[in-house]
Design a protein around this motif. Structure first.
Motif, PDB file in Angstrom:
ATOM      1  N   SER A  35       0.364  -1.034   0.095  1.00 13.87           N
ATOM      2  CA  SER A  35      -0.029  -0.054   0.263  1.00 13.87           C
ATOM      3  C   SER A  35       0.613   1.610  -0.097  1.00 13.87           C
ATOM      4  CB  SER A  35      -1.044  -0.172   1.133  1.00 13.87           C
ATOM      5  OG  SER A  35      -1.871  -1.057   1.128  1.00 13.87           O
ATOM      6  N   VAL A  36       1.882   1.482   0.579  1.00 13.83           N
ATOM      7  CA  VAL A  36       2.689   2.487   0.543  1.00 13.83           C
ATOM      8  C   VAL A  36       2.901   3.030  -0.498  1.00 13.83           C
ATOM      9  CG1 VAL A  36       3.409   2.287   2.982  1.00 13.83           C
ATOM     10  CG2 VAL A  36       4.342   1.574   1.418  1.00 13.83           C
ATOM     11  N   ASN A 253       2.051   6.146   6.405  1.00 15.79           N
ATOM     12  CA  ASN A 253       1.601   7.095   6.001  1.00 15.79           C
ATOM     13  C   ASN A 253       0.570   7.298   5.603  1.00 15.79           C
ATOM     14  OD1 ASN A 253       4.708   7.105   4.989  1.00 15.79           O
ATOM     15  ND2 ASN A 253       4.300   6.332   3.104  1.00 15.79           N
ATOM     16  N   LYS A 254      -0.386   7.079   6.690  1.00 15.16           N
ATOM     17  CA  LYS A 254      -1.431   7.661   6.335  1.00 15.16           C
ATOM     18  C   LYS A 254      -1.595   8.176   7.796  1.00 15.16           C
ATOM     19  CE  LYS A 254      -3.510   4.040   5.634  1.00 15.16           C
ATOM     20  NZ  LYS A 254      -4.734   2.880   6.692  1.00 15.16           N
ATOM     21  N   VAL A 255      -2.079   9.385   8.045  1.00 14.83           N
ATOM     22  CA  VAL A 255      -2.999  10.163   9.036  1.00 14.83           C
ATOM     23  C   VAL A 255      -4.117   9.486   9.614  1.00 14.83           C
ATOM     24  CG1 VAL A 255      -2.975  11.961  10.406  1.00 14.83           C
ATOM     25  CG2 VAL A 255      -1.150  11.859   8.665  1.00 14.83           C
ATOM     26  N   LEU A 272      -0.168  11.215   3.737  1.00 16.54           N
ATOM     27  CA  LEU A 272       1.392  12.158   3.638  1.00 16.54           C
ATOM     28  C   LEU A 272       2.302  10.876   3.206  1.00 16.54           C
ATOM     29  CD1 LEU A 272       1.270  14.095   7.367  1.00 16.54           C
ATOM     30  CD2 LEU A 272       0.688  15.023   4.228  1.00 16.54           C
ATOM     31  N   SER A 273       2.098  11.281   1.777  1.00 18.93           N
ATOM     32  CA  SER A 273       3.515  10.970   1.006  1.00 18.93           C
ATOM     33  C   SER A 273       4.395  11.919   0.127  1.00 18.93           C
ATOM     34  CB  SER A 273       2.715   9.668   0.532  1.00 18.93           C
ATOM     35  OG  SER A 273       3.989   9.222  -0.447  1.00 18.93           O
ATOM     36  N   PHE A 279       3.306  19.078  -2.603  1.00 18.72           N
ATOM     37  CA  PHE A 279       3.895  19.982  -1.497  1.00 18.72           C
ATOM     38  C   PHE A 279       4.333  19.408  -0.499  1.00 18.72           C
ATOM     39  CE2 PHE A 279       2.759  23.929   0.843  1.00 18.72           C
ATOM     40  CZ  PHE A 279       2.206  23.608   2.294  1.00 18.72           C
ATOM     41  N   PHE A 280       3.670  18.074   0.038  1.00 18.61           N
ATOM     42  CA  PHE A 280       4.763  16.773   1.139  1.00 18.61           C
ATOM     43  C   PHE A 280       5.643  17.566   1.258  1.00 18.61           C
ATOM     44  CE2 PHE A 280       4.075  15.343   5.708  1.00 18.61           C
ATOM     45  CZ  PHE A 280       5.298  14.645   5.630  1.00 18.61           C
TER      46      PHE A 280
END
Lengths: 567, 295
Positions: A35-36, A253-255, A272-273, A279-280
């Motif tokens: 998944s990541v 990588n998930k919040v 958030l990857s 932007f991240f």
């Protein structure tokens, strides 16, 4: 890009040669691994129209023989049992089995025996046995991470599982990189030594598999213990990725925002990857103040676009709007995600008075002055608005630094902590000191062991720092610098076996037993960007924040205590 | 493209193989029995019916792509200055554009109707995912078509303006030469002729532009409908682990809903009332007709 692209390449190869509609079956660990790096829409492009977990597949009896099954599992005995049952009653047209690490011969025999109907088309090993959260940072996400703290005699079988998983993960990283490393470990840590030796043993046993073309410089595998640097996971963080993990928590990588409040459906969980969010990627290592400004700029840009979209007069405007609509929607989603995150974090900072607490924390971690530190910690302990976990952290940081100086004051702090914090488990700080005290640590955590470091610290103190809140450098940074200069001491970090290499390695994998932190992965990324000639990769058994670190300590303390009672 | 073709062939190949196996089993009673015992169903290897629909849509998408390449060539040709009046080119472009738009509209309708899945079974998840992927393809195609059309539109407009400017310049220069009356008359005839020509030209171009704008709007409609299905990349919905979790919860929810529905069905008081009323209506109608016939 190294780790992420290695795993992506494996997944691509799994799916590429199989034509037709496919179903991808994963287990609970490989789900995170895939998944990541791979998104659902990319799977759909590869004609994978169903993704399932292996335990839920077993429950259903529906026959779907027009689908081809692609299994990607870890080679555990549990998974082999599931596979045997499914092969004896096949539901799908074809079976392609991929395992994330080396299969034992017995396991292959078992699988072959149960494949009576000969539905298995191929069995391969693809060594994607680690979760590549960032290009140079991987984790193994071990659920019971606390075993590294306990001595071997307490729970030998679980500790063996722990070591096995670590060795599997490390082996997979080097197989994915197609290199065979030279191994060094941290002298004072038994578990680091054990993992290093078991890794070396694995290389000896499977030498056929690891027979890569030897380049002039073998890469270096350095195995260190979390307890060499217990300060970094305890500190509060102010750079974007580390801060989100510290205050809210990032998993694969998930919040998950549901734990901190009510949000509309599409903002409850966010991704958030750095691979998918430009932007991240640009802001993940920036500090909180700069992030605020950058987000404001992003919101202004977005408002411009939104305003022009509202001003639709002619058919041309309409056409342009419809053209740009997908982009607009993506931008909107991204902007709301970051704005929500920063708002929530600001709220938490306000509530817990983290600006105040963190200033003292950074002083404790970086500067000297025992008397001033004692006063500051006492004041904060007396302050009502400071939460229990922050009080605990402050006392721990003080104890780690000043354990030898003035034991009386230390006892005073312990008592005050016990009286103020109702949930505080007595003895946790002492337990930490026993595990990670000055005698147990390799390396120079506070820069006060040799004269060079003391001088450096004084110079830094005189120069002043740019930002009080981000002045801390993790111990890892110093270790990496010594490697770059070729000055990693053999006394502190001995070799396994008698490989002795002159000169500097070009690739270094640092594995922290007990977990890494995002602050450390930031140091690694910054060093890699500075073109020092060496590429660093960081990995650990988990990604820690202060909550997780304290939880591991508590669990270990509980087990140690019950063990002592039994004995 | 080659992969899709191979996929279709392999699927058909699979079907053929199953058929022959079935034939053999009909010839030899014993082997048929064994086949049934092992696999449990006679339709082994046959994909469900909706797969045919998805195949059709996929081949439509393929055809549309080929046509779009042709359209790009036709656009380029029409924009080049030519000596003829370019009517053929325009007709070609119109025909191609309508064909592509129709293909896309047909595929979209089929996608939304035939392929929609009901119920929380594994098969419906597969259907939903197939639907998503085809929707993404369709949306990308319609966006591409719109982009091509808008650039063509822009170039056309530019040409129109250039032509109008040129005409204005030519017409504007003439009045300066006022020496010869005869010259004036001849020139004014020329002027008139040219003016008429440019008018006709402008009118035709206007019509073309109008048509293109219409098709742009149609495509916008398609995109709006499809955007519900397409996954936003980079969001949580695009994560594999999130979708697996969701499947688990939706299946449970679905079960609860089904059980509730079953319960309400059993208490079918409403259904009985409705049936009784309908029967009464029919009876009355029949009586009315009888009354009319007899009297």
């Amino acid at each position: 890009m190294v780790l992420v692209s290695a795993v992506r390449d494996y997944v691509y190869r799994m799916l590429q040669d199989i034509s037709g509609m496919k179903v991808l079956i994963l287990d609970s660990q490989t789900v995170s691994i895939v998944s990541v790096v791979y998104s659902q829409s990319e799977l759909l492009q590869k004609e994978v129209f169903l993704v399932e977990l292996i335990d839920s597949i077993s429950k259903s009896k529906e026959s779907m023989s027009h689908l081809k099954a692609v299994y990607f599992l870890r080679p555990t005995s549990e998974n082999i049992q599931y596979m045997r049952r499914q092969l004896s009653n096949p539901r799908f047209g074809e079976y392609h089995l991929f395992f994330s690490n080396m299969l034992k011969d017995t396991q292959i025999h078992l699988l072959a025996d149960s494949d009576e109907q000969e539905v298995v088309q191929q069995v391969q090993e693809f060594y994607a046995d680690f979760i590549a959260v960032d290009p140079y940072h991987f984790t193994l996400n071990m659920p019971s991470n606390h075993y590294y703290i306990l001595p071997a005699v307490v729970d030998p079988s679980n500790l063996q599982h722990f070591c096995d998983r670590a060795v599997d993960g490390i082996g997979a990283v080097f197989l994915a990189l197609k290199r065979r490393p030279i191994i060094r470990y941290s002298r004072a840590s038994d578990i680091a030594k054990r993992i290093a030796q078991e890794t070396a043993l694995m290389y000896q046993q499977e030498s056929g598999l690891f027979d890569f073309r030897r380049m002039e410089m073998s890469p270096l595998l350095l195995i260190v213990d979390r307890r060499d640097d217990p300060v970094t996971p305890l500190l509060n963080q102010w750079t974007y990725q580390a801060m989100v993990h510290e205050l809210i928590g990032i998993q694969d990588n998930k919040v998950d925002l549901r734990s901190i409040g009510k949000f509309p459906k599409d903002q409850q969980e966010v991704v958030l990857s750095s691979e998918q969010d430009a932007f991240f990627k640009a802001n993940m290592y920036e500090n909180f103040g700069d992030i605020g400004m950058n987000i404001k700029r992003m919101v202004d840009d977005f408002q411009q676009v939104a305003k022009s979209n509202q001003n639709i007069q002619t058919i041309e405007d309409m056409a342009k709007f419809v053209d740009n609509y997908p982009e607009y929607r993506k931008m909107h989603g991204n902007v709301s995600k970051h704005v929500t995150l920063v708002t929530e974090m600001s709220k938490i900072v306000e509530e817990r008075k983290l600006m105040l607490v963190s200033e003292t924390e950074q002083d404790l971690a970086c500067n000297g002055g025992q008397v001033a530190a004692f006063e500051a910690v006492t004041n904060l302990l007396n302050n009502e608005s400071v939460s229990d976990i922050d009080r605990l952290r402050l006392v721990m940081l003080y104890a780690l630094r000043y354990e030898k100086e003035s034991p009386v004051q230390l006892m005073q702090l312990f008592n005050k902590l016990a009286s103020r914090s109702a949930k505080y488990k007595p003895g946790l700080v002492q337990f930490l000191l026993k595990q990670a005290g000055a005698d147990k640590r390799t390396g120079d955590l506070y820069g006060n062991r040799d004269f060079l470091n003391i001088a450096r610290n004084m110079a830094r103190g005189l120069k002043g720092v740019e930002n009080v809140y981000t002045q801390h450098q993790p111990l890892l940074f110093q270790t990496m610098e010594s490697i770059i200069k070729g000055r990693l001491r053999d006394v502190d970090y001995p070799y396994v076996g008698n490989h002795f290499q002159q000169g500097r390695p070009q690739e270094v994998v640092i594995f922290i037993v007990g977990g890494t932190t995002y602050e450390e992965s930031r140091s690694v990324a910054q060093l890699n960007a500075s073109n020092s000639g060496i590429r660093f990769i960081l990995g650990g058994t988990a990604v820690l924040n202060s909550k997780r670190f304290l939880k591991d300590l508590e669990e270990a303390q509980g087990i140690a205590r019950s063990n002592a009672n039994v004995v | 493209m080659i992969l899709k073709e191979l996929r279709r062939r392999s699927l058909l190949g699979g079907l053929c193989k199953t058929n022959t196996m079935k034939d053999q089993s009909f010839a030899n009673g014993e082997s048929r029995y064994r086949l049934q015992l092992r696999k449990g169903a006679a339709t082994v290897g046959l994909p469900p019916a909706w797969v045919d629909v998805s195949e059709e849509i996929a081949s439509n998408v393929q055809r549309a792509r080929v046509k779009m390449n042709e359209l790009a060539k036709a656009h380029a040709k029409a924009l080049m200055p030519s000596f003829g009046d370019g009517k053929e080119d325009q007709q070609n472009i119109e025909a191609l554009t309508t064909e592509i738009t129709n293909l896309l509209k047909k595929s979209e309708k089929k996608l939304l109707q035939k392929l929609s899945a009901a119920g929380p079974s594994e098969d419906s998840n597969v259907r939903k995912n197939v639907q998503r992927q085809l929707a993404t393809d369709l949306q990308n195609l319609s966006m591409e078509l719109r982009k091509k059309q808008s650039t063509y539109l822009k170039c056309l407009r530019q040409q129109m303006e250039d032509a109008a400017d040129l005409e204005m310049n030519l017409n504007g220069n003439r009045p300066k030469e006022e020496d010869d009356d005869l010259d004036d008359m001849i020139f004014s005839e020329h002027q008139m002729a040219r003016l008429k020509q440019s008018e006709v030209y402008t009118v035709e171009r206007e019509r073309e532009i109008q048509q293109i704008v219409e098709s742009v709007n149609e495509l916008a409609q398609i995109m709006k409908d499809l955007s519900v299905l397409v996954i936003d990349q980079g969001t949580i919905v695009d994560r594999i682990d999130y979708n697996i979790q969701n499947v688990a919860t939706t299946v449970e929810e679905g079960l609860k809903q089904l059980q509730k529905a079953e319960r309400t069905q059993k208490q079918g008081g409403m259904v009985m009332c409705a049936t009784v009323l309908v029967i009464m209506c029919f009876v009355m109608l029949v009586l009315l007709i009888l009354k009319e016939i007899i009297f």
